[in-house]
Scaffold this active site. Structure first.
Site, mmCIF file in Angstrom:
data_model
loop_
_atom_site.group_PDB
_atom_site.id
_atom_site.type_symbol
_atom_site.label_atom_id
_atom_site.label_comp_id
_atom_site.label_asym_id
_atom_site.label_seq_id
_atom_site.Cartn_x
_atom_site.Cartn_y
_atom_site.Cartn_z
ATOM 1 N N LYS A 27 -29.309 -23.866 -20.981
ATOM 2 C CA LYS A 27 -30.580 -24.075 -21.424
ATOM 3 C C LYS A 27 -31.667 -23.645 -20.585
ATOM 4 O O LYS A 27 -31.670 -23.458 -19.885
ATOM 5 C CB LYS A 27 -30.924 -25.938 -21.208
ATOM 6 C CG LYS A 27 -32.147 -26.401 -22.009
ATOM 7 C CD LYS A 27 -30.904 -27.904 -22.242
ATOM 8 C CE LYS A 27 -32.790 -28.706 -23.093
ATOM 9 N NZ LYS A 27 -31.862 -30.328 -23.296
ATOM 10 N N GLU A 34 -27.088 -45.728 -27.662
ATOM 11 C CA GLU A 34 -28.360 -47.042 -28.280
ATOM 12 C C GLU A 34 -27.806 -48.590 -28.573
ATOM 13 O O GLU A 34 -27.891 -49.122 -27.322
ATOM 14 C CB GLU A 34 -29.838 -46.561 -29.055
ATOM 15 C CG GLU A 34 -30.359 -45.480 -29.049
ATOM 16 C CD GLU A 34 -30.148 -44.671 -29.144
ATOM 17 O OE1 GLU A 34 -28.611 -43.907 -29.840
ATOM 18 O OE2 GLU A 34 -30.972 -43.322 -28.893
ATOM 19 N N ARG A 65 -29.936 -47.790 -34.414
ATOM 20 C CA ARG A 65 -29.053 -47.312 -34.049
ATOM 21 C C ARG A 65 -28.365 -48.907 -33.967
ATOM 22 O O ARG A 65 -27.533 -48.779 -34.268
ATOM 23 C CB ARG A 65 -28.608 -46.601 -32.885
ATOM 24 C CG ARG A 65 -28.298 -45.094 -33.307
ATOM 25 C CD ARG A 65 -27.276 -44.015 -33.486
ATOM 26 N NE ARG A 65 -27.655 -43.284 -34.401
ATOM 27 C CZ ARG A 65 -27.828 -42.288 -34.533
ATOM 28 N NH1 ARG A 65 -26.921 -41.541 -32.615
ATOM 29 N NH2 ARG A 65 -27.938 -41.459 -35.094
#
Ligand SMILES: Cc1ncc(C[n+]2csc(CCOP(=O)(O)OP(=O)(O)O)c2C)c(N)n1
Length: 617
Positions: free
Chosen positions: A278, A362, A390
């Protein structure tokens, strides 16, 4: 940067030129994102992967589904949107996420995590039913793979006969460091010196071992399975039904194009494990991928963010919840992969055993909190409004029906700005409003926010949500009385019209009141504090005095504060006619927050004019 106006332009290049292109794209990304802000680190990590995908596959015929979609900038550059990058995430500019409406090369809109494998499988099924031919590729990060939806899709796709390629972009990071058992498993694979060729060697070697007698053959089969299990990378995915290829160096174009070409020819579900870094190629982002995940405009030379950062609602939440946790050791905090974004970083340092980062999960976060509440703890679940969507059933079924004391800190409620339609927190009131036992409140400033948090943890029983906006707010708009369940306050008396507002829109209502005053209209301004239960008496009495009511909220007009006030007026039999102000019932585009308030006529000037027009003052 060389002319790349469509994927066809890069198909003519060999690996050395593609490597140069990768460097040019990195420079371009850093330059553009430093000016507009956006998701830099994730995009720097997928430059070679995206180039290789476009070298081997041909969009729009072949389909690439980007999970979350925050890493689709390189894809956008290659697919003809390079010249619009100055407008990235700006009002009327290109989106920071894939958008079918923006380009034929974007085949499925994303923004929320862990959807790509399900969508890709659906697209592949449709292709096969229609007897079409194309490759379907889902690109999913290791963070997104922690979401339950991704597991559900892997479970289904693995036993499906359809050709489908899932590429795992494994950079060991979610926004923060990735968490969980699967993440540790992937790390182990990363550190093994195996490549997919080795897998075939293992099979060949094992098959060469001779077995004498039936029981010896059986024992050998079991032993082979165990050996394979211990040493073969990606056996988990193989067991699910995928052909596992990897791990692959995600910055090596030769290797990447090779494995993609091979995968294109293979049948059934294929899982390619690609390892990337990343932030690759920009030192500040490599060192600090978390800060450069989503970044505001910054100085390229120093990596410093340009605008001065004043404390946000998330910071205030983080500080206050830390104090509250110090006062009661039953208080625990739950985050779904956003410890920094939600302001819980300090909490995780001071109380590492009371902060739970469950990954991008979630649904699990909410039921997990319900379990803790049922066993005597006081969980505070901090989730952004749009991601809380969610967890609707978990909130209703696991928390509310059992009337459990779970505090929901709903961050990024209301419009969020540049991330746009998938990220605006415009629906939380409407989906919580009709859930039994639930209280919903929203602070108009930091002082009220701290009081609400304390009220929610120490005085309330049962489920309660506090919704607050992205960004900064006022310290103290006015001296407010203590919080009482379902009680609002009149912040300014008036006789011509009642403005009912909540949260950050109380300030808008106050400013509207000032404009109206200059035009000779006296507005009574109510801060209801609680959308549920609503302070019916306060509102009805005020409307009885003024004869007119306007509701103002940073939320869709459907099912929010305005709807509740309308219901109240109807049931009371005294309906003077109401103006319901909020965001319209359609997807809300991206842009700066203040630009969006103006566009949707939710700034004080527009509200005042519309009130004047509506009642012909
Ligand atoms: C349902 C949902 N929860 C949270 C987020 C916020 N979010 C955006 S990207 C991200 C991390 C994704 O990590 P990964 O998939 O590994 O991609 P990377 O950025 O590392 O390439 C998170 C948590 C989201 N987009 N959707």
């Amino acid at each position: 940067m060389r002319e790349i106006n469509s994927p066809e332009d890069l198909k003519k290049y060999g690996v050395p030129q593609l490597e140069q292109l990768a460097e040019e794209i990195r420079r371009f990304l850093i330059e553009k994102v430093s000016a507009t802000g956006g998701h830099l680190a994730s995009n720097l990590g997928v430059v070679e992967l995206t180039i290789a995908l476009h070298k081997v596959f041909s969009t729009p015929d072949d389909k690439i589904i980007w999970d979350v979609g925050h890493q689709s900038y390189v894809h956008k550059i290659i697919t003809g949107r390079k010249d619009r990058f100055e407008t990235l995430r700006q009002l009327d500019g290109i989106s920071g996420f894939p958008k079918v409406s923006e380009s034929a090369h974007d085949c499925f809109n994303t923004g929320h995590s862990s959807t790509s494998i399900s969508a890709a499988l659906g697209i592949a099924k449709a292709r096969d039913i229609k007897n079409e031919r194309c490759s379907v590729v889902a690109v999913v990060g290791d963070g997104a793979l922690t979401g339950g939806l991704a597991f559900e899709a892997l479970n289904d796709a693995g036993r499906s006969p359809n050709n489908l390629i899932v590429i795992l972009n494994d950079n060991e990071m979610s926004i923060s460091r990735n968490v969980g058992g699967l993440s540790s498993y992937l790390s182990r694979i990363r550190s093994e010196p195996f490549y997919f060729k080795v897998k075939e060697d293992i099979d060949i070697i094992l098959n060469k071992i001779p077995a004498i007698g039936k029981s010896a053959a059986k024992a050998l089969d079991r032993a082979k399975g165990t050996i394979k299990y211990m040493i073969m990378p990606g056996i988990f995915f193989e067991e699910l039904g995928f052909t596992y290829l990897g791990p692959i160096d995600g910055h090596n174009l030769q290797e990447l194009t090779g494995v993609l070409q091979r995968a294109k020819l293979l049948k059934g579900p294929i899982f390619i494990h690609v390892c990337t870094q990343k932030g690759k190629g920009y030192t500040f982002a490599e060192k600090n991928p978390h800060d450069f995940h989503g970044i505001s405009p910054f100085e390229i030379e120093t990596g410093e963010v340009k605008e001065s950062v004043s404390p946000t609602y998330s910071c205030v939440f983080g500080e206050e919840i830390l104090k509250i946790a110090g006062e009661n050791d039953k208080v625990v905090a739950v985050t779904a992969a956003m410890p920094h974004g939600t302001g819980l970083a300090a909490f995780s340092k001071l109380y590492p055993n009371r902060l739970f980062d469950v990954g991008i999960a979630e649904q699990h976060a909410v039921t997990f909190a319900a379990g803790m509440a049922s066993n005597g703890l006081i969980p505070v679940v901090a989730i952004y409004s749009s991601f809380l969507q969610r967890s609707y059933d978990q909130i209703l079924h696991d928390v509310a029906l059992q009337n459990l004391h779970v505090v929901f800190a709903i961050d990024r409620a209301g419009i969020v700005g540049e991330d746009g339609e998938t990220h605006h927190g415009l629906y939380d009131i409407s989906f919580l409003n009709h859930i039994p036992n639930f209280a919903i409140c929203s602070p108009c400033d930091y002082s009220e926010f701290k009081k609400m948090l304390r009220y929610a943890v120490f005085e309330h029983s049962g489920p309660i949500a506090i919704r607050y906006p992205r960004g900064t707010g006022r310290m103290e708009l006015f001296k407010a009385p203590p919080i009482e369940q379902g009680k609002g306050v009149i912040v300014c008396g008036g006789k011509d019209v009642t403005l009912v507002s909540v949260g950050n829109m109380v300030e808008t209502a106050l400013k509207t009141g000032e404009i109206l005053k200059k035009r000779g209209i006296s507005a009574e301004i109510i801060n209801v504090r609680f959308v549920k239960p609503l302070d019916s008496r306060l509102i009805l009495d005020s409307v009885a005095r003024t004869g007119r009511v306007v509701t103002i909220e940073d939320h869709t007009v459907k099912g929010g504060l305005g709807s509740s006030v309308c219901e109240l007026l109807c049931f009371s039999g005294k309906n003077p006619g109401a103006m319901i102000l909020g965001f319209p019932d359609k997807p809300i585009i991206h842009g700066k927050k203040n630009e969006l308030y103006e566009k949707y006529r939710l700034d004080p000037e527009s509200i005042a004019s519309d009130i004047m027009k509506f009642w012909r003052f």
